[in-house]
Scaffold this motif. Structure first.
Motif, PDB file in Angstrom:
ATOM      1  N   ILE A  78       0.853  -1.184   0.000  1.00  0.00           N
ATOM      2  CA  ILE A  78       0.000   0.000   0.000  1.00  0.00           C
ATOM      3  C   ILE A  78       0.891   1.237   0.000  1.00  0.00           C
ATOM      4  O   ILE A  78       1.926   1.265   0.685  1.00  0.00           O
ATOM      5  N   ILE A  79       0.487   2.261  -0.744  1.00  0.00           N
ATOM      6  CA  ILE A  79       1.186   3.544  -0.685  1.00  0.00           C
ATOM      7  C   ILE A  79       0.162   4.644  -0.446  1.00  0.00           C
ATOM      8  O   ILE A  79      -0.930   4.639  -1.012  1.00  0.00           O
ATOM      9  N   THR A  80       0.500   5.568   0.452  1.00  0.00           N
ATOM     10  CA  THR A  80      -0.404   6.660   0.804  1.00  0.00           C
ATOM     11  C   THR A  80       0.045   7.953   0.141  1.00  0.00           C
ATOM     12  O   THR A  80       1.237   8.277   0.116  1.00  0.00           O
ATOM     13  N   ASP A  81      -0.907   8.675  -0.428  1.00  0.00           N
ATOM     14  CA  ASP A  81      -0.666   9.992  -1.037  1.00  0.00           C
ATOM     15  C   ASP A  81       0.698  10.068  -1.730  1.00  0.00           C
ATOM     16  O   ASP A  81       1.581  10.859  -1.347  1.00  0.00           O
ATOM     17  N   PRO A  82       0.912   9.261  -2.772  1.00  0.00           N
ATOM     18  CA  PRO A  82       2.238   9.216  -3.398  1.00  0.00           C
ATOM     19  C   PRO A  82       2.605  10.518  -4.102  1.00  0.00           C
ATOM     20  O   PRO A  82       1.958  10.918  -5.069  1.00  0.00           O
ATOM     21  N   VAL A  83       3.621  11.177  -3.594  1.00  0.00           N
ATOM     22  CA  VAL A  83       4.156  12.414  -4.178  1.00  0.00           C
ATOM     23  C   VAL A  83       5.666  12.247  -4.255  1.00  0.00           C
ATOM     24  O   VAL A  83       6.361  12.304  -3.236  1.00  0.00           O
ATOM     25  N   LEU A  84       6.173  12.024  -5.471  1.00  0.00           N
ATOM     26  CA  LEU A  84       7.599  11.807  -5.662  1.00  0.00           C
ATOM     27  C   LEU A  84       8.251  12.904  -6.500  1.00  0.00           C
ATOM     28  O   LEU A  84       9.461  12.868  -6.741  1.00  0.00           O
ATOM     29  N   ILE A 116       2.662  -2.075  -6.482  1.00  0.00           N
ATOM     30  CA  ILE A 116       1.705  -1.585  -5.492  1.00  0.00           C
ATOM     31  C   ILE A 116       0.344  -2.240  -5.701  1.00  0.00           C
ATOM     32  O   ILE A 116      -0.163  -2.332  -6.819  1.00  0.00           O
ATOM     33  N   ASP A 117      -0.267  -2.661  -4.586  1.00  0.00           N
ATOM     34  CA  ASP A 117      -1.591  -3.291  -4.619  1.00  0.00           C
ATOM     35  C   ASP A 117      -2.721  -2.303  -4.343  1.00  0.00           C
ATOM     36  O   ASP A 117      -3.874  -2.591  -4.661  1.00  0.00           O
ATOM     37  N   LEU A 118      -2.399  -1.152  -3.740  1.00  0.00           N
ATOM     38  CA  LEU A 118      -3.447  -0.192  -3.383  1.00  0.00           C
ATOM     39  C   LEU A 118      -2.843   1.186  -3.194  1.00  0.00           C
ATOM     40  O   LEU A 118      -1.825   1.338  -2.501  1.00  0.00           O
ATOM     41  N   ILE A 119      -3.482   2.193  -3.809  1.00  0.00           N
ATOM     42  CA  ILE A 119      -3.104   3.594  -3.634  1.00  0.00           C
ATOM     43  C   ILE A 119      -4.197   4.283  -2.836  1.00  0.00           C
ATOM     44  O   ILE A 119      -5.386   4.238  -3.209  1.00  0.00           O
ATOM     45  N   ASP A 127       0.001  18.672  -2.750  1.00  0.00           N
ATOM     46  CA  ASP A 127       1.046  18.012  -1.978  1.00  0.00           C
ATOM     47  C   ASP A 127       0.613  16.627  -1.505  1.00  0.00           C
ATOM     48  O   ASP A 127       1.389  15.931  -0.826  1.00  0.00           O
ATOM     49  N   HIS A 128      -0.599  16.219  -1.882  1.00  0.00           N
ATOM     50  CA  HIS A 128      -1.106  14.891  -1.544  1.00  0.00           C
ATOM     51  C   HIS A 128      -1.545  14.108  -2.789  1.00  0.00           C
ATOM     52  O   HIS A 128      -1.495  12.877  -2.792  1.00  0.00           O
ATOM     53  N   LEU A 129      -1.980  14.811  -3.800  1.00  0.00           N
ATOM     54  CA  LEU A 129      -2.388  14.176  -5.051  1.00  0.00           C
ATOM     55  C   LEU A 129      -1.541  14.793  -6.162  1.00  0.00           C
ATOM     56  O   LEU A 129      -1.831  15.890  -6.635  1.00  0.00           O
ATOM     57  N   ASP A 130      -0.495  14.076  -6.531  1.00  0.00           N
ATOM     58  CA  ASP A 130       0.475  14.573  -7.507  1.00  0.00           C
ATOM     59  C   ASP A 130       0.286  13.808  -8.810  1.00  0.00           C
ATOM     60  O   ASP A 130       0.665  12.640  -8.919  1.00  0.00           O
TER      61      ASP A 130
END
Length: 334
Positions: A78-84, A116-119, A127-130
């Motif tokens: 699982i990855i939360t609010d992916p911002v790279l 990843i299985d779940l975003i 800054d949370h939805l990139d």
């Protein structure tokens, strides 16, 4: 191109610094200027996670930066609010982005992530939805998003999207994901309808309760102090860890909690550990970048704090090693 970028950026900043009908205070204008003028290259994170070594029979998490946490939840990634991205904000004709630049690089690049299985997306703030980061994921990856925000990612072509309102849940494989109410705001651009402004059909903002394998954790997203988590605590779910924001409270206390308040909400939901996020990644507020963790360390027993810096990895201890979550106490206002 750098000269053109600098010229356009200065034009935008000049508009922000002018007195306006929005009544921006001097230090708030100064904070915005500092956010956007930051051209220092990001520093390297002090630690680098090694997800290939993590066990599928445990809960393991690493803080990648800001609200981005990589989690192996008993075999589910699982990855939360992916911002790279190095800089977040408004993209100008695909030439450059106007907005804050990272202080610290992500602890992992996209190519270093496992499949990843779940975003989980808490709300539509940049800054949370990139979008540039989300564009890199496999379109078959399930995505959970807040009510009235699906349109932000609609063009990306994800095949399995769950838009959840407060109290709703989705069953995704062997995981149960429930949307929880928080105190924040959801508009991506100032002219959009938003629930914090009284529009029930406006953009919303979520925390999430994730359950599976007899375990539970909470991703707090972004929130000011509120007592909605007390209802969660009354359900006696034995929550193992809460990923809670602890930064950007000065002067934005109306929308972001202090470290002490984050701990208080962790106590209200009866979570055993707090995993602090949302600090030391972007300049978004007036408090010193190290202050949120310093305050949390004064407020909480060290053994309850799962991670303390970007790149660290933490594994949920066996149940007999868990510290007891203290009862709720009065929170501090600032």
């Amino acid at each position: 191109m750098p000269d053109r970028r600098r010229f356009l950026l200065m034009c935008a900043l000049s508009l922000l610094s002018l007195p306006s009908v929005f009544g921006q205070e001097t230090r708030r204008r100064r904070t915005r200027l500092e956010m956007m003028m930051n051209d220092e290259p990001p520093s390297r994170p002090p630690f680098k996670p090694q997800p290939e070594t993590w066990s599928d029979s445990a809960f393991t998490a690493a803080w990648i930066g800001h609200a981005t946490v990589l989690i192996n939840f008993f075999g589910r990634w699982i990855i939360t609010d992916p911002v790279l991205s190095e800089r977040i904000g408004i993209n100008v004709a695909n030439l450059f982005t106007i907005g804050p630049r990272r202080l610290v690089s992500p602890a992992l690049s996209f190519v270093e992530l496992p499949k990843i299985d779940l975003i989980l997306l808490s709300h539509a703030h940049m800054d949370h939805l990139d979008v540039p980061t989300l564009r890199k994921f496999d379109r078959r990856t399930p995505v959970v998003i807040a009510k009235n925000t699906f349109d932000v990612i609609e063009d990306l072509g994800f095949q399995e999207v769950y838009e959840l309102d407060w109290g709703e849940f989705a069953l995704i494989g062997d995981l149960r994901v429930e949307a929880l109410e928080v105190k924040h705001f959801g508009w991506r651009y100032p002219w959009e309808r938003d629930r914090s402004r009284g529009y029930w059909d406006g953009r919303s903002y979520n925390a999430y309760l994730i359950s599976g394998n007899g375990k539970h954790f909470v991703f707090g997203g972004d929130t000011a102090y509120q007592e909605f988590f007390k209802k969660l605590g009354e359900r006696e779910l034995s929550i193992d860890v809460a990923l809670m924001p602890i930064g950007a409270y000065d002067p934005w206390i109306r929308n972001h909690c202090t470290p002490e308040q984050a701990l208080e909400m962790t106590n209200q939901m009866n979570a055993r550990y707090i995993l602090p996020i949302h600090w030391n990644t972007f300049i978004q507020s007036e408090e010193p970048t190290s202050e949120p963790m310093e305050r949390l360390l004064r407020a909480a027993p060290p053994e309850r704090i799962a991670l303390r810096t970007i790149g660290q990895t933490w594994t949920l201890p066996a149940i007999e090693e868990h510290p007891a979550a203290p009862r709720s106490s009065e929170h501090l206002e600032n």
